[in-house]
Design a protein around this motif. Structure first.
Motif, PDB file in Angstrom:
ATOM      1  N   MET A  19     -41.583 -29.478 -16.365  1.00 35.47           N
ATOM      2  CA  MET A  19     -41.162 -30.592 -17.210  1.00 35.47           C
ATOM      3  C   MET A  19     -41.246 -30.102 -18.650  1.00 35.47           C
ATOM      4  N   ILE A  20     -40.162 -30.235 -19.364  1.00 34.99           N
ATOM      5  CA  ILE A  20     -40.122 -29.818 -20.763  1.00 34.99           C
ATOM      6  C   ILE A  20     -39.947 -31.078 -21.602  1.00 34.99           C
ATOM      7  N   GLU A  21     -40.952 -31.361 -22.415  1.00 32.39           N
ATOM      8  CA  GLU A  21     -40.952 -32.577 -23.218  1.00 32.39           C
ATOM      9  C   GLU A  21     -40.707 -32.253 -24.683  1.00 32.39           C
ATOM     10  N   PRO A  22     -40.024 -33.154 -25.382  1.00 27.42           N
ATOM     11  CA  PRO A  22     -39.780 -32.933 -26.809  1.00 27.42           C
ATOM     12  C   PRO A  22     -41.039 -33.205 -27.628  1.00 27.42           C
ATOM     13  N   LYS A  23     -41.151 -32.512 -28.724  1.00 27.68           N
ATOM     14  CA  LYS A  23     -42.234 -32.815 -29.660  1.00 27.68           C
ATOM     15  C   LYS A  23     -41.781 -33.849 -30.679  1.00 27.68           C
ATOM     16  N   ARG A  24     -40.450 -34.001 -30.804  1.00 27.13           N
ATOM     17  CA  ARG A  24     -39.890 -35.018 -31.702  1.00 27.13           C
ATOM     18  C   ARG A  24     -39.284 -36.142 -30.876  1.00 27.13           C
ATOM     19  N   ALA A  25     -39.566 -37.364 -31.256  1.00 22.67           N
ATOM     20  CA  ALA A  25     -39.003 -38.521 -30.575  1.00 22.67           C
ATOM     21  C   ALA A  25     -37.480 -38.466 -30.643  1.00 22.67           C
ATOM     22  N   GLY A  26     -36.853 -38.846 -29.555  1.00 32.15           N
ATOM     23  CA  GLY A  26     -35.397 -38.901 -29.518  1.00 32.15           C
ATOM     24  C   GLY A  26     -34.739 -37.674 -28.917  1.00 32.15           C
ATOM     25  N   ASP A  27     -35.465 -36.557 -28.817  1.00 31.86           N
ATOM     26  CA  ASP A  27     -34.901 -35.356 -28.201  1.00 31.86           C
ATOM     27  C   ASP A  27     -34.964 -35.487 -26.682  1.00 31.86           C
ATOM     28  N   ALA A  28     -34.151 -34.704 -25.990  1.00 33.96           N
ATOM     29  CA  ALA A  28     -34.085 -34.756 -24.531  1.00 33.96           C
ATOM     30  C   ALA A  28     -35.349 -34.183 -23.888  1.00 33.96           C
ATOM     31  N   THR A  29     -35.637 -34.695 -22.708  1.00 34.58           N
ATOM     32  CA  THR A  29     -36.720 -34.215 -21.863  1.00 34.58           C
ATOM     33  C   THR A  29     -36.089 -33.704 -20.572  1.00 34.58           C
ATOM     34  N   PHE A  30     -36.649 -32.635 -20.007  1.00 31.73           N
ATOM     35  CA  PHE A  30     -36.069 -32.020 -18.820  1.00 31.73           C
ATOM     36  C   PHE A  30     -37.075 -31.991 -17.679  1.00 31.73           C
ATOM     37  N   ILE A  31     -36.622 -32.413 -16.499  1.00 26.39           N
ATOM     38  CA  ILE A  31     -37.391 -32.274 -15.267  1.00 26.39           C
ATOM     39  C   ILE A  31     -36.614 -31.289 -14.410  1.00 26.39           C
ATOM     40  N   ILE A  32     -37.292 -30.223 -13.979  1.00 30.43           N
ATOM     41  CA  ILE A  32     -36.625 -29.162 -13.221  1.00 30.43           C
ATOM     42  C   ILE A  32     -37.368 -28.951 -11.906  1.00 30.43           C
ATOM     43  N   GLU A  33     -36.606 -28.932 -10.822  1.00 29.61           N
ATOM     44  CA  GLU A  33     -37.165 -28.698  -9.495  1.00 29.61           C
ATOM     45  C   GLU A  33     -36.430 -27.512  -8.864  1.00 29.61           C
ATOM     46  N   PHE A  34     -37.187 -26.601  -8.254  1.00 29.12           N
ATOM     47  CA  PHE A  34     -36.631 -25.404  -7.624  1.00 29.12           C
ATOM     48  C   PHE A  34     -36.682 -25.516  -6.108  1.00 29.12           C
ATOM     49  N   LYS A  35     -35.653 -24.992  -5.453  1.00 28.42           N
ATOM     50  CA  LYS A  35     -35.627 -24.917  -3.992  1.00 28.42           C
ATOM     51  C   LYS A  35     -35.079 -23.554  -3.583  1.00 28.42           C
ATOM     52  N   VAL A  36     -35.694 -22.970  -2.570  1.00 28.69           N
ATOM     53  CA  VAL A  36     -35.187 -21.743  -1.961  1.00 28.69           C
ATOM     54  C   VAL A  36     -34.477 -22.154  -0.681  1.00 28.69           C
ATOM     55  N   VAL A  37     -33.254 -21.682  -0.501  1.00 28.78           N
ATOM     56  CA  VAL A  37     -32.503 -22.003   0.705  1.00 28.78           C
ATOM     57  C   VAL A  37     -32.414 -20.761   1.591  1.00 28.78           C
ATOM     58  N   HIS A  38     -32.207 -21.004   2.876  1.00 25.98           N
ATOM     59  CA  HIS A  38     -32.156 -19.926   3.857  1.00 25.98           C
ATOM     60  C   HIS A  38     -30.830 -20.019   4.614  1.00 25.98           C
ATOM     61  N   ALA A  39     -29.898 -19.126   4.306  1.00 23.07           N
ATOM     62  CA  ALA A  39     -28.579 -19.131   4.940  1.00 23.07           C
ATOM     63  C   ALA A  39     -28.691 -18.966   6.454  1.00 23.07           C
TER      64      ALA A  39
END
Length: 92
Positions: A19-39
């Motif tokens: 999770m990447i949060e802004p230090k300044r109000a009004g900027d975007a915040t990012f939630i990132i989730e990773f998955k490994v897939v198996h063909a």
């Protein structure tokens, strides 16, 4: 744009990967989730991205952000799926 990164710590229904949060109000915040897939199991990169985004929603990872006053429109959610050296990124 200054940001603060948080890893795998949440009082919601599970743990997000990043999770990447802004230090300044009004900027975007990012939630990132990773998955490994198996063909070999018939999984695709698209399946992995969908599973990652579904997990973000089902586990309500944005709850902590909303409780701190971050507006829903500022929250960006991304799923990364990996299979060997291939990667697919999708947003929801």
């Amino acid at each position: 744009m200054e940001r603060e990164e948080r890893k795998a710590s949440c009082a919601c229904l599970g743990r997000y990967d990043i999770m990447i949060e802004p230090k300044r109000a009004g900027d975007a915040t990012f939630i990132i989730e990773f998955k490994v897939v198996h063909a070999k199991r018939g999984e695709t990169l698209e399946d992995g991205v969908k599973a990652a985004l579904r997990q973000i929603e089902e586990k309500r990872y944005e709850t902590m952000l909303l409780s701190r006053g971050i507006e829903p429109g500022q929250i960006r959610k991304y799923g990364f799926a990996f299979e060997g050296s291939q990667v697919l990124i999708g947003g929801g």
